[in-house]
Design a protein around this motif. Structure first.
Motif, PDB file in Angstrom:
ATOM      1  N   GLU A   1       5.593   4.602   4.978  1.00 19.15           N
ATOM      2  CA  GLU A   1       5.443   3.628   3.903  1.00 19.15           C
ATOM      3  C   GLU A   1       6.783   2.970   3.605  1.00 19.15           C
ATOM      4  OE1 GLU A   1       3.534   4.906   0.393  1.00 19.15           O
ATOM      5  OE2 GLU A   1       1.672   5.499   1.395  1.00 19.15           O
ATOM      6  N   PRO A   2       6.792   1.697   3.185  1.00 20.73           N
ATOM      7  CA  PRO A   2       8.047   1.006   2.890  1.00 20.73           C
ATOM      8  C   PRO A   2       8.836   1.721   1.798  1.00 20.73           C
ATOM      9  CG  PRO A   2       6.222  -0.555   2.998  1.00 20.73           C
ATOM     10  CD  PRO A   2       5.625   0.828   2.999  1.00 20.73           C
ATOM     11  N   PHE A   3      10.151   1.737   1.967  1.00 18.81           N
ATOM     12  CA  PHE A   3      11.033   2.330   0.966  1.00 18.81           C
ATOM     13  C   PHE A   3      11.294   1.289  -0.128  1.00 18.81           C
ATOM     14  CE2 PHE A   3      15.177   3.501  -0.796  1.00 18.81           C
ATOM     15  CZ  PHE A   3      15.012   4.857  -0.999  1.00 18.81           C
ATOM     16  N   PRO A   4      11.210   1.683  -1.403  1.00 21.48           N
ATOM     17  CA  PRO A   4      11.363   0.702  -2.487  1.00 21.48           C
ATOM     18  C   PRO A   4      12.803   0.246  -2.668  1.00 21.48           C
ATOM     19  CG  PRO A   4      11.087   2.907  -3.404  1.00 21.48           C
ATOM     20  CD  PRO A   4      10.898   3.027  -1.921  1.00 21.48           C
ATOM     21  N   TYR A   5      13.216  -0.724  -1.859  1.00 21.96           N
ATOM     22  CA  TYR A   5      14.580  -1.247  -1.959  1.00 21.96           C
ATOM     23  C   TYR A   5      14.553  -2.749  -1.738  1.00 21.96           C
ATOM     24  CZ  TYR A   5      19.649  -1.496  -1.500  1.00 21.96           C
ATOM     25  OH  TYR A   5      20.978  -1.786  -1.701  1.00 21.96           O
ATOM     26  N   VAL A   6      15.253  -3.476  -2.591  1.00 22.34           N
ATOM     27  CA  VAL A   6      15.298  -4.937  -2.516  1.00 22.34           C
ATOM     28  C   VAL A   6      16.710  -5.340  -2.119  1.00 22.34           C
ATOM     29  CG1 VAL A   6      15.073  -7.094  -3.796  1.00 22.34           C
ATOM     30  CG2 VAL A   6      13.508  -5.193  -4.266  1.00 22.34           C
ATOM     31  N   ILE A   7      16.830  -6.151  -1.067  1.00 23.28           N
ATOM     32  CA  ILE A   7      18.136  -6.579  -0.583  1.00 23.28           C
ATOM     33  C   ILE A   7      18.110  -8.068  -0.283  1.00 23.28           C
ATOM     34  CG2 ILE A   7      17.579  -5.976   1.818  1.00 23.28           C
ATOM     35  CD1 ILE A   7      20.555  -5.140   2.117  1.00 23.28           C
TER      36      ILE A   7
END
Length: 316
Positions: free
Chosen positions: A40-46
């Motif tokens: 599952e996608p890791f909750p990080y915004v870049i």
């Protein structure tokens, strides 16, 4: 300020049973921790530009020096990279004013070995030296893994002024020596423990060297400058405060679809941070949204006095 209706602590001194509040997802531990399925996608915004800097460091096999204000996701970036690229658990090396290079490479319990040897007097075999050696986070990252490990060197600016220069040789050579093992006579293969587990790896002739340079993420809060020789060997990333769009995405990732309450708090947070120049971190916004979304009847004035209090406020 009142806690009527939602407070578990009443302040009256009378003992009473309570239903313990549910913690935010990021404050759950042990068997209550929120599982993170590997796919599952890791909750990080870049930001796009920041992502390009990370990729530059990966292609150059150089350490990534990440600076920015507290709460901008510097340390979390290491976990995001490790998760997305399937590189296993992050090796974490927190730095303080007493940290030395040796702390990151390995620890040798000479006193423990001497004590055990004295208790075994009369026996032929001495205690195995490998039982008293444990590789540190940096030392483990430099093992010859098939895939590189991710190493987080956290808050390097809090360390001794000489520590960045001490790291240069290890970063350039990708290897280090364990003198306690290299002094042993003849060709040796010694099993030693690694950081974070009791797993053992074999060190040959007292030298450890990587096949592929690890993914090294170094964080700094900018409390002091680093020497040019160190900066030259790093790829530098300065993470800016998240924009309104990024904040909305961050809140939704951690706490689900945005509610009108969350929208209002994001607007107030941006006003406090950008227009009133308060020193605020993103996790303070997450805390505020969590409280309001779980039914805590806390006024906005109280939120400002507690979880949205400026980090540079005197007495904070």
């Amino acid at each position: 300020m009142t806690t009527e209706g939602w407070g578990v602590f009443r302040g009256g001194g009378e003992p009473h049973d309570v239903t313990w509040p549910e913690p935010p997802p990021w404050r759950r531990f042990g068997d209550r921790a929120v599982p993170e399925p590997a796919e599952e996608p890791f909750p990080y915004v870049i930001a796009d530009g920041d992502r390009d800097v990370v990729n530059t460091a990966l292609h150059l096999h150089r350490p990534l020096l990440v600076t920015g204000k507290p709460g901008t996701g510097k340390s979390t970036l290491a976990r995001a990279v490790a998760r997305e690229l399937r590189l296993g658990e992050v090796l974490h090396w927190p730095v303080n004013s007493r940290t030395t290079l040796a702390d990151g490479l390995y620890r040798y319990d000479a006193v423990g070995r001497l004590r055990d040897a004295s208790m075994q007097r009369g026996e032929d075999a001495e205690p195995d030296i490998g039982d008293y050696l444990r590789l540190g986070a940096l030392g483990t990252a430099l093992l010859p893994h098939d895939k590189p490990r991710v190493l987080l060197i956290d808050e390097l600016d809090k360390g001794d002024v000489d520590l960045p220069n001490d790291l240069l040789t290890v970063f350039e050579e990708g290897s280090y020596e364990i003198p306690e093992l290299s002094r042993l006579k003849g060709s040796t293969e010694v099993p030693v423990r690694v950081t974070g587990s009791d797993e053992k790896v074999t060190v040959t002739d007292g030298t450890v060297g990587c096949r592929t340079f690890p993914v090294v993420v170094i964080t700094s809060n900018g409390e002091r400058e680093f020497p040019p020789a160190f900066l030259r060997r790093c790829v530098r990333l300065d993470i800016k405060q998240p924009s309104e769009e990024q904040l909305r995405e961050i809140v939704a990732m951690h706490l689900g679809a945005l509610t009108p309450e969350a929208e209002r708090l994001i607007t107030e947070f941006l006003d406090l941070r950008d227009n009133r120049a308060l020193e605020l971190a993103t996790d303070q916004l997450l805390n505020a949204v969590h409280l309001r979304s779980t039914g805590v009847a806390m006024s906005y004035e109280t939120l400002h006095e507690t979880v949205l209090r400026s980090l540079d406020e005197v007495g904070a």
